[in-house]
Design a protein around this motif. Sequence first.
Motif, PDB file in Angstrom:
ATOM      1  N   GLU A  37      -0.708  13.468   2.030  1.00  0.00           N
ATOM      2  CA  GLU A  37      -1.160  13.049   3.348  1.00  0.00           C
ATOM      3  C   GLU A  37      -1.221  11.530   3.467  1.00  0.00           C
ATOM      4  O   GLU A  37      -0.889  10.957   4.507  1.00  0.00           O
ATOM      5  CB  GLU A  37      -2.551  13.644   3.631  1.00  0.00           C
ATOM      6  CG  GLU A  37      -2.560  15.143   3.833  1.00  0.00           C
ATOM      7  CD  GLU A  37      -1.779  15.569   5.074  1.00  0.00           C
ATOM      8  OE1 GLU A  37      -1.769  14.794   6.051  1.00  0.00           O
ATOM      9  OE2 GLU A  37      -1.177  16.655   5.053  1.00  0.00           O
ATOM     10  N   LEU A  38      -1.626  10.867   2.389  1.00  0.00           N
ATOM     11  CA  LEU A  38      -1.682   9.406   2.396  1.00  0.00           C
ATOM     12  C   LEU A  38      -0.281   8.819   2.545  1.00  0.00           C
ATOM     13  O   LEU A  38      -0.079   7.846   3.297  1.00  0.00           O
ATOM     14  CB  LEU A  38      -2.337   8.905   1.100  1.00  0.00           C
ATOM     15  CG  LEU A  38      -2.544   7.395   0.978  1.00  0.00           C
ATOM     16  CD1 LEU A  38      -3.446   6.888   2.096  1.00  0.00           C
ATOM     17  CD2 LEU A  38      -3.154   7.045  -0.387  1.00  0.00           C
ATOM     18  N   PHE A  71       1.397   9.344  -5.649  1.00  0.00           N
ATOM     19  CA  PHE A  71       1.864  10.671  -5.224  1.00  0.00           C
ATOM     20  C   PHE A  71       2.787  11.283  -6.271  1.00  0.00           C
ATOM     21  O   PHE A  71       2.703  12.476  -6.580  1.00  0.00           O
ATOM     22  CB  PHE A  71       2.576  10.538  -3.883  1.00  0.00           C
ATOM     23  CG  PHE A  71       3.234  11.807  -3.406  1.00  0.00           C
ATOM     24  CD1 PHE A  71       2.497  12.974  -3.217  1.00  0.00           C
ATOM     25  CD2 PHE A  71       4.595  11.836  -3.145  1.00  0.00           C
ATOM     26  CE1 PHE A  71       3.098  14.132  -2.781  1.00  0.00           C
ATOM     27  CE2 PHE A  71       5.202  12.990  -2.699  1.00  0.00           C
ATOM     28  CZ  PHE A  71       4.454  14.143  -2.522  1.00  0.00           C
ATOM     29  N   ILE A  72       3.668  10.463  -6.836  1.00  0.00           N
ATOM     30  CA  ILE A  72       4.576  10.953  -7.885  1.00  0.00           C
ATOM     31  C   ILE A  72       3.790  11.334  -9.133  1.00  0.00           C
ATOM     32  O   ILE A  72       4.069  12.337  -9.795  1.00  0.00           O
ATOM     33  CB  ILE A  72       5.634   9.878  -8.221  1.00  0.00           C
ATOM     34  CG1 ILE A  72       6.556   9.661  -7.012  1.00  0.00           C
ATOM     35  CG2 ILE A  72       6.447  10.273  -9.454  1.00  0.00           C
ATOM     36  CD1 ILE A  72       7.515   8.505  -7.175  1.00  0.00           C
ATOM     37  N   ARG A 127       0.829  -1.207   0.000  1.00  0.00           N
ATOM     38  CA  ARG A 127       0.000   0.000   0.000  1.00  0.00           C
ATOM     39  C   ARG A 127       0.862   1.255   0.000  1.00  0.00           C
ATOM     40  O   ARG A 127       0.537   2.258  -0.644  1.00  0.00           O
ATOM     41  CB  ARG A 127      -0.913  -0.012   1.224  1.00  0.00           C
ATOM     42  CG  ARG A 127      -2.028  -1.061   1.128  1.00  0.00           C
ATOM     43  CD  ARG A 127      -2.684  -1.287   2.476  1.00  0.00           C
ATOM     44  NE  ARG A 127      -3.227  -0.027   3.022  1.00  0.00           N
ATOM     45  CZ  ARG A 127      -3.563   0.126   4.298  1.00  0.00           C
ATOM     46  NH1 ARG A 127      -3.389  -0.875   5.157  1.00  0.00           N
ATOM     47  NH2 ARG A 127      -4.054   1.276   4.709  1.00  0.00           N
ATOM     48  N   LYS A 128       1.994   1.214   0.708  1.00  0.00           N
ATOM     49  CA  LYS A 128       2.913   2.355   0.741  1.00  0.00           C
ATOM     50  C   LYS A 128       3.504   2.615  -0.643  1.00  0.00           C
ATOM     51  O   LYS A 128       3.593   3.768  -1.090  1.00  0.00           O
ATOM     52  CB  LYS A 128       4.024   2.086   1.758  1.00  0.00           C
ATOM     53  CG  LYS A 128       4.984   3.259   1.932  1.00  0.00           C
ATOM     54  CD  LYS A 128       6.023   2.944   2.999  1.00  0.00           C
ATOM     55  CE  LYS A 128       6.972   4.120   3.192  1.00  0.00           C
ATOM     56  NZ  LYS A 128       7.992   3.834   4.241  1.00  0.00           N
ATOM     57  N   LYS A 129       3.893   1.539  -1.324  1.00  0.00           N
ATOM     58  CA  LYS A 129       4.457   1.674  -2.668  1.00  0.00           C
ATOM     59  C   LYS A 129       3.432   2.263  -3.631  1.00  0.00           C
ATOM     60  O   LYS A 129       3.740   3.157  -4.440  1.00  0.00           O
ATOM     61  CB  LYS A 129       4.927   0.302  -3.174  1.00  0.00           C
ATOM     62  CG  LYS A 129       5.573   0.342  -4.541  1.00  0.00           C
ATOM     63  CD  LYS A 129       6.037  -1.048  -4.959  1.00  0.00           C
ATOM     64  CE  LYS A 129       6.657  -1.007  -6.359  1.00  0.00           C
ATOM     65  NZ  LYS A 129       7.104  -2.363  -6.796  1.00  0.00           N
ATOM     66  N   ILE A 159       9.487  16.824  -1.252  1.00  0.00           N
ATOM     67  CA  ILE A 159       9.276  16.255  -2.590  1.00  0.00           C
ATOM     68  C   ILE A 159       7.939  16.717  -3.165  1.00  0.00           C
ATOM     69  O   ILE A 159       7.836  17.057  -4.341  1.00  0.00           O
ATOM     70  CB  ILE A 159       9.332  14.704  -2.531  1.00  0.00           C
ATOM     71  CG1 ILE A 159      10.757  14.246  -2.217  1.00  0.00           C
ATOM     72  CG2 ILE A 159       8.865  14.091  -3.856  1.00  0.00           C
ATOM     73  CD1 ILE A 159      10.879  12.763  -1.965  1.00  0.00           C
ATOM     74  N   GLY A 160       6.898  16.730  -2.325  1.00  0.00           N
ATOM     75  CA  GLY A 160       5.580  17.184  -2.777  1.00  0.00           C
ATOM     76  C   GLY A 160       5.603  18.621  -3.263  1.00  0.00           C
ATOM     77  O   GLY A 160       5.021  18.952  -4.297  1.00  0.00           O
TER      78      GLY A 160
END
Length: 346
Positions: free
Chosen positions: A84-85, A74-75, A66-68, A102-103
């Motif tokens: 936020e996730l 996000f990218i 899920r993190k990946k 990075i965001g």
Amino acid sequence: MVRNLVKIFSKYKIWLLVISTLNIMFGVFLWLIDAKGFIYIFPTTVIGSIMLYSFVGFRIYNIDKRKKEAILDFIENPEFNQEELCLSFSSSKEEKEMIHVIGVKLREKNDLIKQQDLNLKEYEEYIEKWAHEIKTPLALMTFVLDNRKEEISLPTYQRLEYARTKMQEDIERMLYYARVKSDHLDYLFTDILLDEICRDVIEEYKILIDEQKISINNNVKKIQVFSDKKGLSFLLRQVLSNSIKYKDIGESNSFITMSTKVNEKSGDIILTIRDNGIGVKSYDLPFLFDKGFTGDAGQQRKQSTGMGLYLAKQVADNLKIKVEVSKEYKDGFEISLLFPIIENKI
């Protein structure tokens, strides 16, 4: 999945080693204290540990998965909700700060790209509008040349006609450049007679051909192909224009030959255009259809933009016409257009 679990166990192998060592030590002490109890208690402990390892492994696998996915999303779309996730999967303060930085950078890049896309679109719209507007004075020039020809000396008329043709070519290339880059191509495929369309294109360049004293050998047969008339005309004009532009000045008997044949094996219809001009160097052939490539062929190519054959190839690809340049022909330039046989037309 199994491979990912192996990676997770390998990542946390130090903890597995520590827990396994503790289990062994516990087993040794248990055996020393109560050998009979060891037989019942230690296997239960080992099985429980394995079940615990498996549960933790699957848990970590799901979290990492899920993190990946969150990081990839996000990218792709660095909005605040995606950020936020990603932060929810991070435990350390340093990692959260890095994700935030990075965001910010990704959002700045996206805003810059959007602005550049908008500027480019406005520029393309302006160029296309200008190209359409310039057609009005060009049409007036054509009208004067056609109706006042007897009032103009022949050398002046030929120069003006050359300038008009060159302007028309450049404008048409500009419009087709915008067209081939468009998301929507408005080609209209119909049955076309090759001899007719070749004759029309030759007629457009008649004055230039006569001025350059080039002989035209039109051996195109009355063969029907299924293509877009405007696109095919543009393609033929680019090839013919190149043959006229790059004639060999030292050649007294310059010619351009257009001929057709049918490939007996594939059934393709082949239109070949050949000239005895300055030709193209063999080492330039692989790059002939690259955008902006002019090659090494003397003074005549110094003013070339390298866009004619590039656009011709782009249009040919859209029309599903295969373009081949002969490597064996050494007396000038030879190019072939291969039209596929269309059996079921919609």
